[in-house]
Design a protein around this motif. Structure first.
Motif, short mmCIF file in Angstrom:
data_model
loop_
_atom_site.label_atom_id
_atom_site.label_comp_id
_atom_site.label_asym_id
_atom_site.label_seq_id
_atom_site.Cartn_x
_atom_site.Cartn_y
_atom_site.Cartn_z
N THR A 217 -31.90 43.72 -18.35
CA THR A 217 -31.18 42.68 -17.60
C THR A 217 -31.32 41.32 -18.27
O THR A 217 -30.33 40.60 -18.47
CB THR A 217 -31.71 42.60 -16.16
OG1 THR A 217 -31.53 43.88 -15.53
CG2 THR A 217 -30.95 41.55 -15.37
N SER B 246 -28.09 39.23 -20.66
CA SER B 246 -27.60 37.89 -20.34
C SER B 246 -27.37 37.06 -21.60
O SER B 246 -26.65 36.05 -21.56
CB SER B 246 -28.59 37.17 -19.42
OG SER B 246 -29.80 36.88 -20.09
N LYS C 60 -12.59 35.21 -15.23
CA LYS C 60 -13.45 34.50 -14.27
C LYS C 60 -14.46 35.45 -13.64
O LYS C 60 -15.63 35.10 -13.43
CB LYS C 60 -12.61 33.84 -13.17
CG LYS C 60 -13.40 32.90 -12.27
CD LYS C 60 -12.47 32.18 -11.30
CE LYS C 60 -13.24 31.10 -10.53
NZ LYS C 60 -14.39 31.64 -9.79
N ASN D 276 -18.46 35.09 -13.57
CA ASN D 276 -19.19 35.09 -12.30
C ASN D 276 -20.33 36.11 -12.31
O ASN D 276 -21.39 35.88 -11.68
CB ASN D 276 -18.24 35.39 -11.14
CG ASN D 276 -17.29 34.25 -10.85
OD1 ASN D 276 -17.52 33.11 -11.28
ND2 ASN D 276 -16.22 34.52 -10.14
N LEU D 277 -20.13 37.22 -13.00
CA LEU D 277 -21.20 38.22 -13.10
C LEU D 277 -22.43 37.65 -13.77
O LEU D 277 -23.56 38.11 -13.54
CB LEU D 277 -20.70 39.45 -13.87
CG LEU D 277 -19.69 40.35 -13.16
CD1 LEU D 277 -19.19 41.43 -14.11
CD2 LEU D 277 -20.32 40.98 -11.91
N ARG D 278 -22.23 36.64 -14.61
CA ARG D 278 -23.34 35.98 -15.30
C ARG D 278 -23.79 34.70 -14.58
O ARG D 278 -24.65 33.97 -15.09
CB ARG D 278 -22.93 35.64 -16.73
CG ARG D 278 -22.53 36.85 -17.56
CD ARG D 278 -22.09 36.44 -18.97
NE ARG D 278 -21.66 37.59 -19.74
CZ ARG D 278 -22.48 38.41 -20.40
NH1 ARG D 278 -23.79 38.17 -20.38
NH2 ARG D 278 -22.02 39.44 -21.08
N ASN D 279 -23.17 34.43 -13.43
CA ASN D 279 -23.47 33.21 -12.68
C ASN D 279 -23.28 31.96 -13.56
O ASN D 279 -24.11 31.04 -13.56
CB ASN D 279 -24.90 33.24 -12.14
CG ASN D 279 -25.10 34.32 -11.09
OD1 ASN D 279 -24.26 34.50 -10.21
ND2 ASN D 279 -26.20 35.06 -11.19
N MET D 280 -22.17 31.94 -14.29
CA MET D 280 -21.89 30.84 -15.20
C MET D 280 -20.47 30.32 -14.98
O MET D 280 -19.57 31.09 -14.61
CB MET D 280 -22.07 31.27 -16.66
CG MET D 280 -23.47 31.68 -17.03
SD MET D 280 -23.59 32.20 -18.77
CE MET D 280 -23.30 30.63 -19.58
N ASP D 281 -20.30 29.04 -15.22
CA ASP D 281 -18.96 28.44 -15.22
C ASP D 281 -18.52 28.31 -16.68
O ASP D 281 -19.00 27.44 -17.40
CB ASP D 281 -18.99 27.08 -14.54
CG ASP D 281 -17.60 26.43 -14.48
OD1 ASP D 281 -16.64 27.06 -14.96
OD2 ASP D 281 -17.49 25.30 -13.97
N CYS D 282 -17.63 29.17 -17.10
CA CYS D 282 -17.17 29.20 -18.50
C CYS D 282 -15.71 28.74 -18.61
O CYS D 282 -15.03 29.08 -19.58
CB CYS D 282 -17.32 30.60 -19.07
SG CYS D 282 -18.98 31.30 -18.98
N HIS E 96 -19.35 32.81 -22.81
CA HIS E 96 -20.65 32.27 -22.41
C HIS E 96 -21.52 31.89 -23.60
O HIS E 96 -22.69 31.51 -23.43
CB HIS E 96 -21.39 33.26 -21.50
CG HIS E 96 -21.65 34.60 -22.13
ND1 HIS E 96 -20.63 35.45 -22.51
CD2 HIS E 96 -22.80 35.23 -22.45
CE1 HIS E 96 -21.16 36.56 -23.02
NE2 HIS E 96 -22.47 36.44 -23.01
#
Length: 291
Positions: free
Chosen positions: A72, A76, A98, A102-108, A146
């Protein structure tokens, strides 16, 4: 810390062969081409590195993480592009991209927009409306947006037109120049020779060689082409002989002065002697392994 390191990595599928005792080391910041014919074990190796398969024997670490225990955290920091892209067909391109972020908890958002513009990707279309090449572009954006530390690309340019292939490699070169590591599986030997700094050759599940592209090119073998041949060839140290009418080409591994002496006893109209290219070198590895 190595970007990728495997020790005795082995995967068997019952009586079927996977990979056997693969020892591979990829330095951080390297751009490595992973090369082999179909069924050689490239995809099995990649799935083991990603923790998608568990090894039968041996171990692998990626970015310092044990792939069997810390997948995990490891994932990432990886951008993975599979050779075959399977995405939600009814979703729009922008929504898939998107969703991946979101699966990575990131705003790309900004980086994704830049990549879509460079790859000429229409984000308003649905996935099931796209060609193979455009679906591959969607996968690229998801893997790149990312800005991970390691890129694992499995046959990334299949389905892309030449302009998009060039743009993809330009992007990967930029990321590599910024310090990211690139692990690229490919059948396109010309692409590996042009863009990679190192290459690893795998065949029949075994790693045959891993070295710099420069060293692979210095094998000492010569490519010889004789045109208008009118007498049989009785040379030593020749292999990979190809005949097309009165034109004969072969690889020669021996003393060049001895080659010139042997050529004096042959009847032909013209000849060319050149260094072998990278494709010739890798084909030699495959042939030796088969033998």
């Amino acid at each position: 810390m190595k970007a990728i390191e495997t020790v005795g990595l082995t995967k068997r599928y019952g009586s079927a062969r996977g990979i056997e005792q693969v020892n591979l080391c990829v330095e951080q910041g390297d751009f490595l081409g992973f090369i082999g014919p179909n069924g050689a074990g490239k995809s099995t190796t990649i799935r083991l590195l990603l923790g998608l398969l568990q090894p039968t024997e041996g171990k692998a670490t990626v970015l310092g993480y044990d792939v069997s225990k810390d997948s995990t955290k490891m994932l990432s920091q990886i951008g993975y592009l599979p050779s075959e892209i399977n995405l939600y067909g009814r979703m729009k391109v922008k929504d898939v991209i998107k969703f991946s972020a979101n699966l990575r908890n990131m705003d790309c958002t900004q980086e994704a927009a830049r990549l879509c513009e460079r790859l000429q990707l229409d984000t308003e279309r649905k996935i099931n409306e796209l060609s193979l090449g455009n679906r591959k572009k969607v996968g690229m954006v998801c893997a790149l947006q990312h800005k991970p530390a390691l890129y694992i690309m499995d046959e990334p340019t299949s389905g892309l037109d030449p302009l998009m292939q060039r743009e993809f490699y330009q992007i990967m070169q930029e990321r590599n120049n910024e310090g990211a590591t690139v692990f690229l599986s490919s059948h396109a030997l010309s692409e590996v020779e042009k863009h990679c700094t190192h290459a690893a050759v795998i065949s029949n599940g075994r790693l045959l060689a891993c070295d710099s592209i420069e060293h692979f090119g210095h094998t000492g073998a010569k490519q010889v082409c004789l045109r208008g041949v009118r007498s049989p060839l009785c040379f030593e140290h020749i292999y990979d002989v190809k005949t097309d009418g009165s034109t004969v080409s072969f690889l020669y591994r021996g003393n060049v002065n001895q080659l010139l002496l042997e050529l004096r006893n042959c009847q032909f109209d013209d000849l060319t002697i050149s260094d072998t290219d990278l494709e010739d070198v890798f084909i030699q590895f495959y042939q030796k392994e088969d033998e």
